[in-house]
Design a protein around this motif. Structure first.
Motif, mmCIF file in Angstrom:
data_model
loop_
_atom_site.group_PDB
_atom_site.id
_atom_site.type_symbol
_atom_site.label_atom_id
_atom_site.label_comp_id
_atom_site.label_asym_id
_atom_site.label_seq_id
_atom_site.Cartn_x
_atom_site.Cartn_y
_atom_site.Cartn_z
ATOM 1 N N LEU A 165 4.905 38.578 29.364
ATOM 2 C CA LEU A 165 4.085 38.320 30.545
ATOM 3 C C LEU A 165 4.525 39.180 31.717
ATOM 4 O O LEU A 165 3.703 39.707 32.459
ATOM 5 C CB LEU A 165 4.171 36.838 30.920
ATOM 6 C CG LEU A 165 3.595 35.862 29.898
ATOM 7 C CD1 LEU A 165 3.960 34.421 30.264
ATOM 8 C CD2 LEU A 165 2.084 36.007 29.783
ATOM 9 N N PHE A 166 5.822 39.302 31.904
ATOM 10 C CA PHE A 166 6.388 40.196 32.909
ATOM 11 C C PHE A 166 7.527 40.951 32.241
ATOM 12 O O PHE A 166 8.438 40.339 31.677
ATOM 13 C CB PHE A 166 6.915 39.417 34.120
ATOM 14 C CG PHE A 166 5.840 38.749 34.933
ATOM 15 C CD1 PHE A 166 5.132 39.446 35.898
ATOM 16 C CD2 PHE A 166 5.534 37.408 34.720
ATOM 17 C CE1 PHE A 166 4.133 38.825 36.633
ATOM 18 C CE2 PHE A 166 4.546 36.779 35.456
ATOM 19 C CZ PHE A 166 3.838 37.490 36.420
ATOM 20 N N ARG A 167 7.492 42.276 32.313
ATOM 21 C CA ARG A 167 8.530 43.087 31.693
ATOM 22 C C ARG A 167 8.874 44.267 32.596
ATOM 23 O O ARG A 167 8.076 44.672 33.458
ATOM 24 C CB ARG A 167 8.112 43.565 30.302
ATOM 25 C CG ARG A 167 6.901 44.500 30.260
ATOM 26 C CD ARG A 167 6.519 44.836 28.825
ATOM 27 N NE ARG A 167 5.413 45.775 28.720
ATOM 28 C CZ ARG A 167 5.543 47.095 28.673
ATOM 29 N NH1 ARG A 167 6.751 47.647 28.753
ATOM 30 N NH2 ARG A 167 4.488 47.881 28.560
ATOM 31 N N MET A 168 10.035 44.822 32.382
ATOM 32 C CA MET A 168 10.527 45.868 33.263
ATOM 33 C C MET A 168 9.747 47.167 33.117
ATOM 34 O O MET A 168 9.733 47.983 34.049
ATOM 35 C CB MET A 168 12.018 46.106 33.018
ATOM 36 C CG MET A 168 12.917 45.024 33.581
ATOM 37 S SD MET A 168 12.658 44.724 35.355
ATOM 38 C CE MET A 168 13.056 46.338 36.042
ATOM 39 N N GLY A 169 9.105 47.395 31.987
ATOM 40 C CA GLY A 169 8.274 48.589 31.869
ATOM 41 C C GLY A 169 7.212 48.629 32.953
ATOM 42 O O GLY A 169 6.966 49.675 33.576
ATOM 43 N N GLU A 170 6.577 47.481 33.205
ATOM 44 C CA GLU A 170 5.584 47.410 34.280
ATOM 45 C C GLU A 170 6.246 47.552 35.641
ATOM 46 O O GLU A 170 5.756 48.288 36.512
ATOM 47 C CB GLU A 170 4.819 46.085 34.220
ATOM 48 C CG GLU A 170 3.763 45.973 35.312
ATOM 49 C CD GLU A 170 3.337 44.550 35.626
ATOM 50 O OE1 GLU A 170 2.672 44.348 36.667
ATOM 51 O OE2 GLU A 170 3.672 43.638 34.847
ATOM 52 N N VAL A 171 7.348 46.840 35.856
ATOM 53 C CA VAL A 171 8.023 46.890 37.155
ATOM 54 C C VAL A 171 8.432 48.327 37.488
ATOM 55 O O VAL A 171 8.303 48.774 38.638
ATOM 56 C CB VAL A 171 9.248 45.963 37.165
ATOM 57 C CG1 VAL A 171 10.057 46.151 38.442
ATOM 58 C CG2 VAL A 171 8.814 44.505 37.020
ATOM 59 N N LEU B 242 9.918 37.983 41.795
ATOM 60 C CA LEU B 242 9.955 39.384 42.216
ATOM 61 C C LEU B 242 8.976 40.230 41.419
ATOM 62 O O LEU B 242 8.337 41.139 41.962
ATOM 63 C CB LEU B 242 11.375 39.936 42.068
ATOM 64 C CG LEU B 242 12.425 39.408 43.051
ATOM 65 C CD1 LEU B 242 13.819 39.865 42.625
ATOM 66 C CD2 LEU B 242 12.130 39.868 44.469
ATOM 67 N N ALA B 243 8.838 39.941 40.132
ATOM 68 C CA ALA B 243 7.907 40.696 39.293
ATOM 69 C C ALA B 243 6.468 40.484 39.746
ATOM 70 O O ALA B 243 5.660 41.424 39.717
ATOM 71 C CB ALA B 243 8.082 40.303 37.829
ATOM 72 N N LEU B 244 6.122 39.252 40.146
ATOM 73 C CA LEU B 244 4.765 39.008 40.632
ATOM 74 C C LEU B 244 4.568 39.647 42.003
ATOM 75 O O LEU B 244 3.476 40.161 42.297
ATOM 76 C CB LEU B 244 4.474 37.510 40.690
ATOM 77 C CG LEU B 244 3.037 37.127 41.090
ATOM 78 C CD1 LEU B 244 1.999 37.826 40.217
ATOM 79 C CD2 LEU B 244 2.846 35.620 41.046
ATOM 80 N N ILE B 245 5.582 39.654 42.855
ATOM 81 C CA ILE B 245 5.479 40.372 44.124
ATOM 82 C C ILE B 245 5.244 41.855 43.857
ATOM 83 O O ILE B 245 4.424 42.504 44.521
ATOM 84 C CB ILE B 245 6.761 40.172 44.968
ATOM 85 C CG1 ILE B 245 6.897 38.716 45.399
ATOM 86 C CG2 ILE B 245 6.749 41.093 46.189
ATOM 87 C CD1 ILE B 245 8.219 38.408 46.096
ATOM 88 N N SER B 246 5.958 42.396 42.887
ATOM 89 C CA SER B 246 5.779 43.801 42.507
ATOM 90 C C SER B 246 4.344 44.065 42.074
ATOM 91 O O SER B 246 3.711 45.037 42.518
ATOM 92 C CB SER B 246 6.761 44.146 41.377
ATOM 93 O OG SER B 246 6.523 45.433 40.864
ATOM 94 N N ARG B 247 3.813 43.209 41.223
ATOM 95 C CA ARG B 247 2.448 43.394 40.699
ATOM 96 C C ARG B 247 1.402 43.225 41.804
ATOM 97 O O ARG B 247 0.522 44.070 41.977
ATOM 98 C CB ARG B 247 2.197 42.397 39.562
ATOM 99 C CG ARG B 247 0.830 42.501 38.928
ATOM 100 C CD ARG B 247 0.667 41.452 37.819
ATOM 101 N NE ARG B 247 1.566 41.687 36.690
ATOM 102 C CZ ARG B 247 1.646 40.895 35.627
ATOM 103 N NH1 ARG B 247 0.907 39.784 35.567
ATOM 104 N NH2 ARG B 247 2.475 41.182 34.638
#
Length: 639
Positions: free
Chosen positions: A459-465, A215-220
């Motif tokens: 690598l993936f964190r909620m701040g970015e999401v 989901l994080a990569l889909i978000s990005r």
């Protein structure tokens, strides 16, 4: 060890059975895995796929921390956030010095990885896995394959699609045209949506690819492709923005909080269990770590931040420096001495850029804190006290004064590379006066060369999401106070900044806003800028927004009075401003430090074809069906 032993037995048994069932001329090596023997059990696939995790580089650029010199990308050097502070190292995209490379890792490395991923994908159907297990490992492969194509799309706009493992006679693929961007981007999204729906929700244990990471990569990717297509007039980008919105919303619902200390996200020995960390890179010491901490604490650190980026941080009342009553500098220009400039600001500024201070020390190489004393000016220890308070009760080691690589005490910040001012040792210096210390810590060894630093990297964190969610929501016409509270205001609570009140943001909220950008969107983009600063996102952001022109400016350093620095140089002697060695951005005895010239004044600046990178010339020679991206010559000899 037990798992490895079982795997060896499984491989040996599989290989023996294969030999019994086939002609002896088709026997496979008994002492090593081959494609024919490596993909039977779940554990076979798991072992093979571990290598894919190395593909997730810390840096958004082509140079990773663990493989060589620290890239300029992670420090946003080629953006409006800063510059690479070394003579003759101007931003090539702004100074129009970009050349067509003969080869480049940006093109070559993804295809090497895609081949390895395809090998696994091609063996799933013939394995002994059950249907759910096959779906899981196909999802893992699709995740990594999608990420490689995402980067190819980002750099080059499109690429050659490789469905299966290539053979020597696959000339139709080896020498194929690039798949059109719209078609390739859809394939990336389709792979990620499949992975979302079919991967094991918890992955294969702690810190592995699971539904949240997909989901994080889909978000990005969804945000990148959706805004690229919108602002580059390819399409409205709705499908990608909606995918980003839905993936981000699910993650924010599941992970509504973030780790309370911003600095610990980037300077912890372990990120395991920290709120909002979805996947991280776990580094070890003894040559299996990275060089970042040593880099930041030596004279090798040339990643500079500029005054424009400093100005992006809000004051603690949630207002820009140009309208906030908490800002004590010039409201029209933002000019202020460095102590005033840092006062009452977003806490992320203090963790990303070293605040100003000064102490008395008997020598530049002093390592005895008992010999360090305060100056006669109380303001010199203002941020020493602040950082002590911010780090109290945490594992953060960003207390002042700073320690350079050998543990020696740095007497002051700003600490200019221009050594004519008697500032002591040449470590942790800056041409502009601001020192980027996001990855500074004193928890890992840095007193010898080698990859010894063992702090983990997110690598993936909620701040970015969260900032992805806010931006996608706005682009879709769905942004609201409720979404602001679930995203931006969560981050502002950690940063000690007043909440965003969407209804109060009007055309006058920030008088320095790009007038072509909606005031609310401008504030959403500001939040993204400061939350992700020095993590390698800014150049990609400017390109997807089609705002490369933000780099068309002379990037400035700290504001100072010549006489103040001359007092430092002469150490009590009568100051002579005529001796001032640094260059200011204006006539007179006060101004901001400049390092490079203004690119616009000398007729340079961002060109539209720079939004995509040039394809390497060797690939064009090998494959006549490849076409160079518009605006670039086939080779530099064709100019």
């Amino acid at each position: 060890m037990k798992k490895i032993y079982i795997l060896i037995l499984l491989i040996g048994t599989s290989c023996m059975q294969s030999c019994l069932n086939n002609n002896f001329l088709e026997k496979y090596p008994l002492d090593q895995q081959t494609e024919e023997t490596a993909f039977f059990s779940y554990e076979n696939f798991q072992t093979y796929a571990w290598n894919f995790y190395s593909y997730l580089e810390v840096d958004a650029g082509p140079t990773s921390l663990e493989s060589g010199p620290v890239s300029t990308s992670i420090f946003d050097c080629y953006s409006d956030n800063g510059f690479y502070g070394s003579p003759n190292e101007e931003n090539p995209w702004v100074w129009q010095t970009v050349t067509v490379p003969s080869t480049t890792d940006e093109w070559d490395v993804p295809y090497t990885r895609i081949r390895a991923i395809n090998i696994m994908l091609d063996h799933i159907d013939d394995s002994d896995l059950d249907e759910d297990e096959k779906k899981h490992w196909r999802s893992v492969g699709y995740f990594f394959k999608a990420n490689e194509y995402y980067r190819l799309i980002s750099f080059f706009g499109s690429a050659i699609w490789v469905e299966n493992t290539l053979k020597d006679n696959d000339d139709d693929i080896l020498y194929a045209k690039r798949m059109p961007r719209a078609e390739l981007a859809q394939k990336v999204l389709d792979m990620l949506l499949y992975a979302r729906d079919n991967i094991k929700a918890e992955g294969d244990g702690e810190n592995t690819i699971n539904r949240d990471v997909v989901l994080a990569l889909i978000s990005r990717f969804g945000l990148f492709e959706g805004t690229w297509e919108k602002y580059h007039s390819i399409s409205e980008g709705t499908d990608y923005l909606q995918a980003c919105f839905e993936a981000s919303a699910e993650l924010v619902m599941k992970h509504p909080t973030v780790h309370p200390n911003y600095d610990e996200l980037f300077n912890s020995e372990s990120l395991a269990g920290k709120d909002g960390i979805l996947l991280y890179k776990n580094f070890l010491s003894d040559g299996k770590g990275h060089n970042m901490t040593r880099y930041v604490r030596t004279s090798s650190h040339y990643g500079e931040v500029c005054a424009d980026a400093i100005a992006a941080y809000l004051c603690q009342d949630g207002k820009p420096i140009y309208t906030s009553n908490l800002f004590g500098g010039d409201k029209n220009t933002g000019d202020a001495d460095v102590y005033t400039e840092f006062r009452n600001r977003d806490y992320r500024l203090y963790f990303n850029v070293c605040p100003p201070y000064k102490v008395n020390s008997p020598s530049a190489t002093n390592v005895d804190f008992s010999l360090v004393t305060d100056t006669e000016n109380p303001v010199d220890r203002e941020y020493i006290d602040l950082m002590n308070n911010l780090c109290a009760g945490t594992s953060s080691t960003k207390t002042l004064p700073m320690l350079q690589w050998a543990g020696q005490i740095l007497r002051e910040i700003p600490h200019f590379r221009e050594n004519a001012y008697g500032m002591g040792q040449g470590f942790m210096t800056s041409y502009g006066g601001y020192y980027v210390w996001k990855y500074y810590n004193t928890t890992t060894p840095v007193n010898s060369a080698g990859s010894l630093n063992s702090t983990d990297f997110p690598l993936f964190r909620m701040g970015e999401v969260m900032v992805n969610y806010a931006e996608a929501a706005f682009e879709l016409g769905k942004f609201s106070q409720q979404i602001a509270d679930a995203t931006i205001n969560v981050l502002r609570d950690r940063a000690h900044v007043a909440h965003m009140n969407v209804a109060q943001i009007d055309a006058n909220f920030d008088p320095k806003r790009d007038q072509t950008v909606d005031p609310v969107l401008w504030e959403i983009r500001r939040e993204r800028r400061v939350e992700l600063m020095f993590e390698g996102f800014r150049n990609d952001d400017l390109r997807r927004w089609k705002k490369g022109e933000y780099m068309n400016k002379q990037q400035l350093g700290v504001y100072l009075n010549k006489a103040d620095l001359e007092d430092e140089r002469h150490r009590g002697d009568e100051a002579d401003v005529a001796d001032f060695k640094l260059q200011l951005d204006r006539a007179g005895n006060s101004g901001r430090i400049v390092f490079f010239a203004d690119p616009v004044v000398v007729g340079k600046g961002w060109l539209d074809h720079y939004y995509l990178h040039p394809l390497p010339s060797n690939e064009l020679l090998l494959n006549k069906n490849l076409e160079q991206n518009p605006g670039y010559p086939t080779t530099n000899a064709d100019k």
